[in-house]
Design a protein around this motif. Structure first.
Motif, PDB file in Angstrom:
ATOM      1  N   ARG A 319       0.836  -1.207   0.000  1.00 61.25           N
ATOM      2  CA  ARG A 319       0.000   0.000   0.000  1.00 61.25           C
ATOM      3  C   ARG A 319       0.869   1.254   0.000  1.00 61.25           C
ATOM      4  N   ASP A 321       3.874   1.494  -1.156  1.00 58.69           N
ATOM      5  CA  ASP A 321       4.493   1.611  -2.481  1.00 58.69           C
ATOM      6  C   ASP A 321       3.526   2.220  -3.484  1.00 58.69           C
ATOM      7  N   ARG A 322       2.253   1.797  -3.427  1.00 59.33           N
ATOM      8  CA  ARG A 322       1.265   2.364  -4.345  1.00 59.33           C
ATOM      9  C   ARG A 322       1.074   3.861  -4.088  1.00 59.33           C
ATOM     10  N   GLU A 323       0.990   4.237  -2.801  1.00 58.27           N
ATOM     11  CA  GLU A 323       0.822   5.654  -2.472  1.00 58.27           C
ATOM     12  C   GLU A 323       2.014   6.461  -2.921  1.00 58.27           C
ATOM     13  N   LEU A 326       1.806   6.941  -6.631  1.00 58.56           N
ATOM     14  CA  LEU A 326       0.799   7.943  -7.002  1.00 58.56           C
ATOM     15  C   LEU A 326       1.306   9.353  -6.780  1.00 58.56           C
TER      16      LEU A 326
END
Length: 331
Positions: A319, A321-323, A326
């Motif tokens: 999570r 890493d995704r943030e 983004l």
């Protein structure tokens, strides 16, 4: 609430398998006592041990019904769901649990339990620490739910599983407390002495051990859908708290300065350890073997807890890493 007509159509469907399985479990929970407590038992040479097997009709009937009922349900579930057959490890666990009950109630242990407190203690460990977790690993509730038709499952079995009485007695703190109370009260109350002299009390004692053991182990095993689901950390704490309870009970028996039960103290035999030494052996078994039988499930629970935490960490890292990705893309 189901209409009377609907229930009337469902009851016949229950009889072939559900009735057989439940009858078998009842037979196991309330076995008939043997007359060994009042018989003179010879020195346990090989011949005497072989002759001491006790084929009790009620226990044999209960074991047979539990075995046949379970295998009948397995056969029907496998036939209805060939792609998701009942795991063979569950069948093996159920058979092993029934074998543990048979070893406790049919083997020479039952005959010598009225002569040696240590033999009686081995019975108790089999009925509380060995048979219940194995039977729970057999997942009989899951098997029943998979076998049942949708109307029966949703209209009868699931409401029963989530009913207030079942939720109350299966609440882990309640199950833990019931198990502890049964263990302490049975060993330090008139029930133990009565079980050595009276057949009805003898059967009641065994039934209490098996049923309280099932209540204790069912939330730990967690194979069946239960009203209360314990997490990995909760299972570790649940078992950790059980270890001193078992150890203190064994220590209390071991350290008693005199025989606790007149039955063993007044028994005349020219073989085996004196009554006090035999009692100390029994206390040592409860203390040592009882804790060892908890250590295995405890280690498995700790391993499951670590896996759960590692999985949580991986999900958190993913999570983050995704943030981060983004934020970088938004610049």
């Amino acid at each position: 609430m189901l209409r009377a007509v609907r229930i009337g159509t469902l009851v016949p469907a229950l009889v072939p398998a559900l009735g057989v399985l439940l009858a078998g479990l009842v037979g196991l929970a309330l076995p008939a006592a043997v007359a060994a407590h009042g018989e003179p038992i010879p020195a346990p040479d090989a011949g005497a041990v072989l002759a001491a097997w006790r084929p009790q009709p009620v226990v044999l009937l209960g074991l047979t019904l539990a075995l046949v009922g379970y295998l009948l349900l397995v056969r029907r579930v496998d036939a209805a769901h060939p792609a998701t057959r009942v795991p063979r490890r569950r069948i093996a666990a159920w058979l092993a649990g029934l074998a543990a009950v048979a070893a406790a109630l049919l083997s020479p242990l039952e005959a010598f339990a009225g002569v040696l407190f240590s033999a009686h203690m081995v019975q108790h460990l089999l009925l509380t620490m060995v048979a219940p977790p194995l039977l729970a690993l057999g997942a009989p509730v899951t098997l029943l739910l998979r076998w049942a038709r949708p109307g029966l499952r949703r209209g009868v079995l699931l409401p029963l599983l989530h009913s207030r009485p079942v939720r109350a007695i299966s609440f882990p703190p309640v199950a833990w407390l019931v198990f502890a109370v049964v263990m302490w009260a049975s060993h330090f109350s008139p029930l133990f002495e009565a079980a050595l002299e009276d057949e009805l009390a003898h059967g009641l004692e065994h039934g209490l051990y098996l049923i309280s053991g099932l209540l204790f182990w069912w939330p730990v095993v967690g194979t069946d859908p239960v009203p209360w689901r314990m997490g990995a950390a909760a299972r570790v704490g649940y078992l950790l708290l059980a270890m001193p309870q078992s150890a203190f009970l064994g220590l209390a028996i071991y350290s008693a300065p005199a025989p606790l039960y007149a039955h063993y103290a007044l028994l005349e035999r020219a073989w085996g350890p004196p009554a006090l030494v035999d009692q100390q052996i029994a206390g040592g078994l409860m203390w040592g073997a009882g804790d060892l039988l908890i250590v295995g499930p405890l280690l498995l629970a700790v391993a499951a807890w670590f896996r759960h935490e590692e999985e949580k960490g991986r999900r958190l890292d993913a999570r983050l890493d995704r943030e981060r990705a983004l934020r970088e893309n938004s610049r």
